[in-house]
Design a protein around this motif. Sequence first.
Motif, PDB file in Angstrom:
ATOM      1  N   ARG A  44     -69.602 -56.453  60.016  1.00  0.00           N
ATOM      2  CA  ARG A  44     -69.212 -55.986  61.120  1.00  0.00           C
ATOM      3  C   ARG A  44     -68.829 -54.822  61.404  1.00  0.00           C
ATOM      4  NH1 ARG A  44     -64.909 -60.987  62.225  1.00  0.00           N
ATOM      5  NH2 ARG A  44     -66.125 -62.798  61.438  1.00  0.00           N
ATOM      6  N   TYR A  45     -69.778 -54.006  61.932  1.00  0.00           N
ATOM      7  CA  TYR A  45     -69.684 -52.377  61.795  1.00  0.00           C
ATOM      8  C   TYR A  45     -68.668 -52.020  62.900  1.00  0.00           C
ATOM      9  CZ  TYR A  45     -73.903 -52.793  59.095  1.00  0.00           C
ATOM     10  OH  TYR A  45     -74.875 -53.133  58.154  1.00  0.00           O
ATOM     11  N   GLN A  46     -67.859 -50.787  62.558  1.00  0.00           N
ATOM     12  CA  GLN A  46     -66.793 -50.346  63.321  1.00  0.00           C
ATOM     13  C   GLN A  46     -67.537 -49.258  64.021  1.00  0.00           C
ATOM     14  OE1 GLN A  46     -63.130 -50.960  63.076  1.00  0.00           O
ATOM     15  NE2 GLN A  46     -64.216 -52.788  62.093  1.00  0.00           N
ATOM     16  N   LEU A  47     -68.534 -49.800  65.039  1.00  0.00           N
ATOM     17  CA  LEU A  47     -69.425 -49.036  65.978  1.00  0.00           C
ATOM     18  C   LEU A  47     -69.299 -49.488  67.108  1.00  0.00           C
ATOM     19  CD1 LEU A  47     -72.240 -48.653  63.485  1.00  0.00           C
ATOM     20  CD2 LEU A  47     -70.888 -46.984  63.965  1.00  0.00           C
ATOM     21  N   THR A  48     -70.144 -48.921  68.135  1.00  0.00           N
ATOM     22  CA  THR A  48     -70.171 -49.655  69.518  1.00  0.00           C
ATOM     23  C   THR A  48     -71.047 -50.614  69.563  1.00  0.00           C
ATOM     24  OG1 THR A  48     -72.330 -48.288  70.021  1.00  0.00           O
ATOM     25  CG2 THR A  48     -69.934 -47.257  70.587  1.00  0.00           C
ATOM     26  N   VAL A  49     -70.939 -51.465  70.633  1.00  0.00           N
ATOM     27  CA  VAL A  49     -71.840 -52.968  70.601  1.00  0.00           C
ATOM     28  C   VAL A  49     -73.243 -52.397  70.521  1.00  0.00           C
ATOM     29  CG1 VAL A  49     -72.742 -54.442  72.137  1.00  0.00           C
ATOM     30  CG2 VAL A  49     -70.323 -53.877  72.170  1.00  0.00           C
ATOM     31  N   ALA A  50     -73.889 -51.418  71.222  1.00  0.00           N
ATOM     32  CA  ALA A  50     -75.433 -50.853  71.279  1.00  0.00           C
ATOM     33  C   ALA A  50     -75.630 -50.649  69.627  1.00  0.00           C
ATOM     34  CB  ALA A  50     -75.562 -49.947  71.874  1.00  0.00           C
ATOM     35  N   ARG A  82     -68.617 -58.476  79.693  1.00  0.00           N
ATOM     36  CA  ARG A  82     -67.553 -58.532  79.769  1.00  0.00           C
ATOM     37  C   ARG A  82     -66.538 -57.431  79.180  1.00  0.00           C
ATOM     38  NH1 ARG A  82     -68.468 -63.702  77.821  1.00  0.00           N
ATOM     39  NH2 ARG A  82     -67.097 -63.206  75.819  1.00  0.00           N
ATOM     40  N   LEU A  83     -66.948 -56.689  78.416  1.00  0.00           N
ATOM     41  CA  LEU A  83     -66.217 -55.747  77.776  1.00  0.00           C
ATOM     42  C   LEU A  83     -65.986 -54.424  78.824  1.00  0.00           C
ATOM     43  CD1 LEU A  83     -68.006 -56.024  74.231  1.00  0.00           C
ATOM     44  CD2 LEU A  83     -65.553 -56.665  74.751  1.00  0.00           C
ATOM     45  N   PRO A  84     -65.005 -53.619  78.695  1.00  0.00           N
ATOM     46  CA  PRO A  84     -64.851 -52.488  79.451  1.00  0.00           C
ATOM     47  C   PRO A  84     -65.788 -51.502  79.384  1.00  0.00           C
ATOM     48  CG  PRO A  84     -62.540 -53.021  78.307  1.00  0.00           C
ATOM     49  CD  PRO A  84     -63.794 -53.885  77.579  1.00  0.00           C
ATOM     50  N   GLY A  85     -66.506 -51.123  78.322  1.00  0.00           N
ATOM     51  CA  GLY A  85     -67.357 -50.208  78.135  1.00  0.00           C
ATOM     52  C   GLY A  85     -68.658 -50.760  77.970  1.00  0.00           C
ATOM     53  N   ARG A  86     -68.919 -52.011  78.146  1.00  0.00           N
ATOM     54  CA  ARG A  86     -70.163 -52.834  78.001  1.00  0.00           C
ATOM     55  C   ARG A  86     -70.751 -52.535  76.722  1.00  0.00           C
ATOM     56  NH1 ARG A  86     -74.097 -51.815  81.706  1.00  0.00           N
ATOM     57  NH2 ARG A  86     -74.789 -53.965  81.591  1.00  0.00           N
ATOM     58  N   TYR A  87     -72.100 -52.035  76.823  1.00  0.00           N
ATOM     59  CA  TYR A  87     -72.611 -51.585  75.620  1.00  0.00           C
ATOM     60  C   TYR A  87     -72.170 -50.362  74.693  1.00  0.00           C
ATOM     61  CZ  TYR A  87     -76.258 -55.395  76.504  1.00  0.00           C
ATOM     62  OH  TYR A  87     -76.704 -56.469  76.866  1.00  0.00           O
TER      63      TYR A  87
END
Length: 204
Positions: A44-50, A82-87
């Motif tokens: 589970r990387y502490q990065l953005t979804v993309a 559904r996420l505020p920042g999307r990808y």
Amino acid sequence: LIKLLTRLYDPTEGRILLDGVDLREYDPDDVRREVGVIFQDYLRYQLTVAQNIAVGNIEKQDDRALIETAAQRSLADSLAERLPGRYDQELGRRFRQGVELSGGEWQKIALARAYMRDAQLLILDEPTAALDARAEYEVFQRFAELTKGRTAVLISHRFSTVRMADRILVLEKGELKEIGSHEELLEQDGRYAELFHLQAQGYR
């Protein structure tokens, strides 16, 4: 077995043949380029979804269309929407605006990594362990469509997952005990049939 198929290790005994040629004769990078794999203990990387999805094919990390297609295939797209920042939403508690996902949501992100490659071989190790029954069904309906014309290896203890396979290998303590389709293994009335009926009783 999976680590041998992906050439993370070479066998100390015997051979693995690909099109009749010893796997060790191939360039490891060429082999890995044609394999999409998600291990049970995915990160589970502490990065953005993309960025989390792009880890599956780091050479394509700037290809947003591919990232979104991979998310669609793993059903992670509805999560991203559904996420505020999307990808571009940061995931994990290390970020001030970071969002922590549930186990099932992380699993869909991890699955998307496997779809980042147009791989001939897809390997999924317990790919739906954190999903509820409905999500598992949807993931496998999609998976069945996407793996037509290519090889998929599924590792699972859940018979709802296993029974969709064309060929099932029953491994116990490192040995191959039984092999066949779901129906053939039930007819054999061996270890597979015993475990299938035990698990099925929980749903009756």
